[in-house]
Scaffold this motif. Sequence first.
Motif, PDB file in Angstrom:
ATOM      1  N   ARG A  29      -0.633  -0.723  -1.843  1.00  0.00           N
ATOM      2  CA  ARG A  29      -1.697  -0.836  -0.843  1.00  0.00           C
ATOM      3  C   ARG A  29      -1.809  -2.269  -0.331  1.00  0.00           C
ATOM      4  N   CYS A  30      -1.536  -3.224  -1.218  1.00  0.00           N
ATOM      5  CA  CYS A  30      -1.517  -4.621  -0.760  1.00  0.00           C
ATOM      6  C   CYS A  30      -0.399  -4.825   0.256  1.00  0.00           C
ATOM      7  N   HIS A  62     -11.181 -17.080  -6.992  1.00  0.00           N
ATOM      8  CA  HIS A  62     -10.051 -16.188  -7.151  1.00  0.00           C
ATOM      9  C   HIS A  62     -10.544 -14.768  -7.322  1.00  0.00           C
ATOM     10  N   LEU A  98      -8.582  -8.118  -0.093  1.00  0.00           N
ATOM     11  CA  LEU A  98      -8.338  -9.561   0.024  1.00  0.00           C
ATOM     12  C   LEU A  98      -7.111  -9.835   0.891  1.00  0.00           C
ATOM     13  N   HIS A  99      -6.036  -9.099   0.601  1.00  0.00           N
ATOM     14  CA  HIS A  99      -4.793  -9.337   1.349  1.00  0.00           C
ATOM     15  C   HIS A  99      -4.965  -9.007   2.824  1.00  0.00           C
ATOM     16  N   LYS A 100      -5.800  -7.968   3.069  1.00  0.00           N
ATOM     17  CA  LYS A 100      -6.021  -7.587   4.459  1.00  0.00           C
ATOM     18  C   LYS A 100      -6.806  -8.683   5.174  1.00  0.00           C
ATOM     19  N   HIS A 123      -5.384 -11.901 -13.186  1.00  0.00           N
ATOM     20  CA  HIS A 123      -6.572 -11.045 -13.244  1.00  0.00           C
ATOM     21  C   HIS A 123      -6.666 -10.363 -14.608  1.00  0.00           C
ATOM     22  N   TRP A 132     -10.513 -12.363  -9.600  1.00  0.00           N
ATOM     23  CA  TRP A 132     -11.301 -11.901 -10.735  1.00  0.00           C
ATOM     24  C   TRP A 132     -12.739 -12.404 -10.619  1.00  0.00           C
ATOM     25  N   TYR A 190      -9.352 -17.951  -2.878  1.00  0.00           N
ATOM     26  CA  TYR A 190      -9.591 -17.578  -1.487  1.00  0.00           C
ATOM     27  C   TYR A 190     -10.782 -18.356  -0.970  1.00  0.00           C
ATOM     28  N   GLN A 239      -9.985  -3.442  -9.339  1.00  0.00           N
ATOM     29  CA  GLN A 239      -8.850  -4.244  -8.872  1.00  0.00           C
ATOM     30  C   GLN A 239      -8.112  -3.525  -7.731  1.00  0.00           C
ATOM     31  N   GLY A 240      -8.085  -2.184  -7.828  1.00  0.00           N
ATOM     32  CA  GLY A 240      -7.331  -1.373  -6.869  1.00  0.00           C
ATOM     33  C   GLY A 240      -7.852  -1.451  -5.452  1.00  0.00           C
ATOM     34  N   SER A 241      -9.150  -1.748  -5.287  1.00  0.00           N
ATOM     35  CA  SER A 241      -9.623  -1.884  -3.910  1.00  0.00           C
ATOM     36  C   SER A 241      -9.824  -3.364  -3.552  1.00  0.00           C
ATOM     37  N   SER A 297      -2.209 -15.439  10.835  1.00  0.00           N
ATOM     38  CA  SER A 297      -1.872 -14.046  10.573  1.00  0.00           C
ATOM     39  C   SER A 297      -0.381 -13.788  10.816  1.00  0.00           C
ATOM     40  N   ALA A 314      -1.261  -3.799   3.449  1.00  0.00           N
ATOM     41  CA  ALA A 314      -2.119  -4.756   4.139  1.00  0.00           C
ATOM     42  C   ALA A 314      -1.309  -5.848   4.829  1.00  0.00           C
ATOM     43  N   TRP A 315      -0.114  -6.114   4.316  1.00  0.00           N
ATOM     44  CA  TRP A 315       0.703  -7.159   4.950  1.00  0.00           C
ATOM     45  C   TRP A 315       1.189  -6.735   6.338  1.00  0.00           C
ATOM     46  N   GLU A 337      -6.946 -11.761   4.402  1.00  0.00           N
ATOM     47  CA  GLU A 337      -6.091 -12.937   4.540  1.00  0.00           C
ATOM     48  C   GLU A 337      -5.199 -12.777   5.765  1.00  0.00           C
ATOM     49  N   ARG A 338      -4.666 -11.550   5.894  1.00  0.00           N
ATOM     50  CA  ARG A 338      -3.778 -11.294   7.030  1.00  0.00           C
ATOM     51  C   ARG A 338      -4.535 -11.378   8.352  1.00  0.00           C
ATOM     52  N   LYS A 394      -4.937 -17.902  -7.590  1.00  0.00           N
ATOM     53  CA  LYS A 394      -4.962 -17.874  -6.126  1.00  0.00           C
ATOM     54  C   LYS A 394      -6.419 -17.876  -5.678  1.00  0.00           C
ATOM     55  N   GLN A 409      -1.545   0.106  -6.436  1.00  0.00           N
ATOM     56  CA  GLN A 409      -2.366  -1.002  -5.933  1.00  0.00           C
ATOM     57  C   GLN A 409      -1.517  -1.995  -5.176  1.00  0.00           C
ATOM     58  N   LEU A 450       1.770 -15.350   8.139  1.00  0.00           N
ATOM     59  CA  LEU A 450       1.756 -14.571   6.902  1.00  0.00           C
ATOM     60  C   LEU A 450       2.671 -13.355   7.038  1.00  0.00           C
ATOM     61  N   GLU A 506      -0.768 -13.047  -9.390  1.00  0.00           N
ATOM     62  CA  GLU A 506      -2.194 -12.858  -9.151  1.00  0.00           C
ATOM     63  C   GLU A 506      -2.745 -11.725 -10.027  1.00  0.00           C
ATOM     64  N   TYR A 564      -7.923  -6.175  -4.300  1.00  0.00           N
ATOM     65  CA  TYR A 564      -6.794  -6.983  -3.830  1.00  0.00           C
ATOM     66  C   TYR A 564      -6.268  -6.535  -2.471  1.00  0.00           C
ATOM     67  N   PRO A 565      -6.138  -5.214  -2.217  1.00  0.00           N
ATOM     68  CA  PRO A 565      -5.756  -4.832  -0.846  1.00  0.00           C
ATOM     69  C   PRO A 565      -6.725  -5.390   0.187  1.00  0.00           C
TER      70      PRO A 565
END
Lengths: 111, 886
Positions: free
Chosen positions: B71-72, A26, A53-55, B36, A28, A78, A46-48, B11, B75-76, A57-58, A76, B68, B14, B32, A50-51
């Motif tokens: 920005r996620c 996960h 990770l989400h990117k 954290h 953390w 990965y 955390q600010g860089s 992709s 990314a979607w 994932e996408r 969650k 944050q 999602l 999530e 998770y974006p």
Amino acid sequence: MSKPVDLLQGTLDLLILKIVALEPAHGWAIAQRINQMSRDELQVGQGSLYPALHKLERQGWIEAEWRPSENNRRAKYYSLTRHGRKALAEELSQWERLSQAISTVVSANEI
Amino acid sequence: MKSRRIARMRSVRLWLRALFRHQQLENEMAEEFQFHLERQIEALVDRGLSPDEARQKALQMVGSIEPQKERCRDAWGTQSVENCVRDLRYALRVLVKNRGFSIVVILSLALGIGANTAIFSLVDALVLQPLPYRDAARLMALSETNRSSEDLWTSWPDFLDWRKQSRSFSSIAAIEGGIMTLTGSGQAVRLVDRAVSSSFLKILGVQPLLGRDFSAEDDRPGAAATAILSYDLWQRQFGGDRYVLGRALNLDGRTATVIGVLPASFRFRYGGDIYLPIGLEEHSQGARTDRYGALAIAKLKESVSIAQARSEMDTIARRLQAAYPASNSGINILVRPLSELVAGSLRRTALAIWIAAGLLLLLVCVNSVNLQLAKAAANQRELSVRAALGASRKRLLMQKLLESGVLVVCGTITGCALAYVSLPVLTGLLPFDIRRYIQPGIHLRAMEFTVLAALITTVFTGFFSGMNISLDASWELLKSGTHTAGGGFRRLSLRSTLIAGEIALAAILLVGAGLLMKSLEKLESINPGFQTNRLLTVRLTLPTGHYPTAKSQVDIFNRLVESVNAIPGVVSASGTACMPLAGKGCGTSTFQIEGQPLTQRQDLPSAQSNAIGVGYLKTMDIPLLQGRRFTLRDDLQREPVILINQRFANKYFAHEDPIGKRIWVGTAESHPPLATIVGIIGNVRREQLDEPAPPEITEAIRQRGGTFQQLVVRMRSENTSEIAAAIRKAVAEIDANIPVFDVRTMDWYLDNQTTNRRLPAVLTTIFGTAALLLAAIGLYGLLAFLITQRTQEMGIRMAVGARPVDLLRMVTWEGLRLTLIGLAFGIFAALAMSHGIAGLLFGTSATDPWTFVGVSILLITVAVIACAVPARRTTKLDAMQALRME
């Protein structure tokens, strides 16, 4: 909205892929692992994280799954997909070429 | 490769989840982040911090959550769609809030788009659609022209020469029309027959549905008579019986065998119920001078252009002129696409209406831009706030485009509904024979046109109304904190230009409407020379062979008229050979006045000829100007007598009394008896209401007979159907073999006469009225806006001594100035354009000063009202209040 990037552009992706290639983790845990493995040299906020990770994932390089964590809470996780494994190999070789090139230049400068 | 495809699918899944299960994804993200945070706290507690300290520290490390998360979400990859949806929702909210504005814009767009869709469908069906035949582009119509008349058809001998000599066409066919009576199965049926060359259907590329086409053998003298039925006749008369092939029909007393049935889809402007070979009998009657009979159609060879065919036919025409100077001098051959012949004069009408509809759409666009600008001005502050909060100019422009897009979509849907409802009405305004031939509908092409029009409208309105965003300095506006900032100046001049443009467009449409309406009124006020109201007309033909002699024809005719006269509700009834305004049964005849030297045949004067029954003049209410009417005593035993109309008397007896003079009616070779002129009657318009009555000779049916007659019946009331039924019954009682048809009121024919002009007149008037209304709304809106903007200025003016009346005058003048500028441009453009509709006008000049003056007065009056209503507000202005505004 722009935040200073801690790491070189794209290297965070490489690190994440490398970590989750070992075992599903996960967010953390990934941050911790990067921290530990770099002997506290690299701090991933955390600010860089998770974006990124989400990117990934996408992009379909990693996939996410909710499952109980070490403290028995839902987290969650990965993990690397097959496509992600190929991507990791490519990124790695690219990274090697890049770092090689940079260190060549940098060390040449020192003389 | 496979893994990449899976990755892509994952992709997309999602992305779709992010779009449609947005909340779920948000919750997961929150969870999530929460996990954290808690894990971080645990880690800090493990290092020996107290829970509270740990939480504090962890929160610090995590930092600000919202960016944050944002920005996620970036990314979607769904951000742009969500923005779009948000903008759309916002646009809808704005439009609902400005309900009045939205409704005006949507309705005016619906009017513009609806009118254009409906008119386009009509134009498409009339002009643009290729004819429903194979290789339609290569189909030509050939006809003859002389110096004065455009549209002669062709004489049979000329046609034969064309066919022999021309090399440009792969095939050429003649069509000749007639009326026949089908007897032998119950009540006699009157049929429209078409005698055609055997190649007729082949040229059009039509295969019979049943049976076979004519062969060359069927189409020569002495061949066994054959016939091909139209689908309609086959259904109507033979119940769609497949065994109709080979049946012998009794047509005008002769037998013809059915060899084929045409498909239901076959349509031809000059089509008929039944088709017969044209070459069956020798056309001995077809003199070279007889140019009323046949129409020729031909198919160009693939390698031959129209120009080549034209030059070849010119050569042939010259050859014929040289060979037959008596009949062919001045006769040329006209080669034109068949499609032109089909739509005929309606092409011009349709195109004129289309242009009018296009002008209306342009005006609607201008108007909606104007209204949007007005609204934008009102919402200026809000826009500035949004810009200040970081909305990009692109976003705001997008917003504008969306708003006008929503309006246009609503307008288009309403407009299509409007077109759908109004198209049958429009089609109903077309002349009957065209209506039967074409089938306009809201087809795919019309929809394509509409979508294109809507798209252009959106871009046009969106662009112009969005332009002010880039034009004004939103920041400055916000800083100055007032909506009287100078930034609006350029926008205002844009709006003024648009208003002037609207007025110019309205002026053009109104001038067009005025000219067409005046023509229509002129046409309708024409006195055709007889009373048209409560007049029923009936056509009937005596079956060939049943009444061979003139005496038997006169007798049966007398019996028919007597029995119709006996029907209750009939004031009087009589008969005629030529029905005025119906364009049927009317002919010309050469004549020779006694005492003038006989000359060569082609130099004989000719006049319209008619034959009427006793009582016809009274029934029709045609005045007798001099002499006497026909009486029962004027019969076959007596010396022939004739009536002439006033035109005839003026032309040929200018200086003497025509009564008692004698005339040979017919050619010298046929040795007609001398007929004595016994009376002069009023002029009656013949085929066309807009053509003055020609010189005319009228004989007595009682002295001439005839197998083809028309009854005219003056009724006591308008109860047409009852009397029509009674007439049918009365005729059937006398002889069931006499077909009765075309039972119509004279008003019906009169209506048909004006149709061609009514359609453009009515439509342009509707468009012009709408244009006037829109321009007035635009002007009103502009002035209202102006006054709000300049309230402060007016306060100052009042404070220094201006009276409310001065302010009123000032504001009204502002609007009037625009009106006058627009009007000047509009009148100028209308002057340039009105010559284009000169062909549609009647008795009215294209530069008719009264129409132009009238339109100017109307526009100025409406403009003054539109200005005065908002301007009145200035009179209620209180100086102090006005100054304190803002």
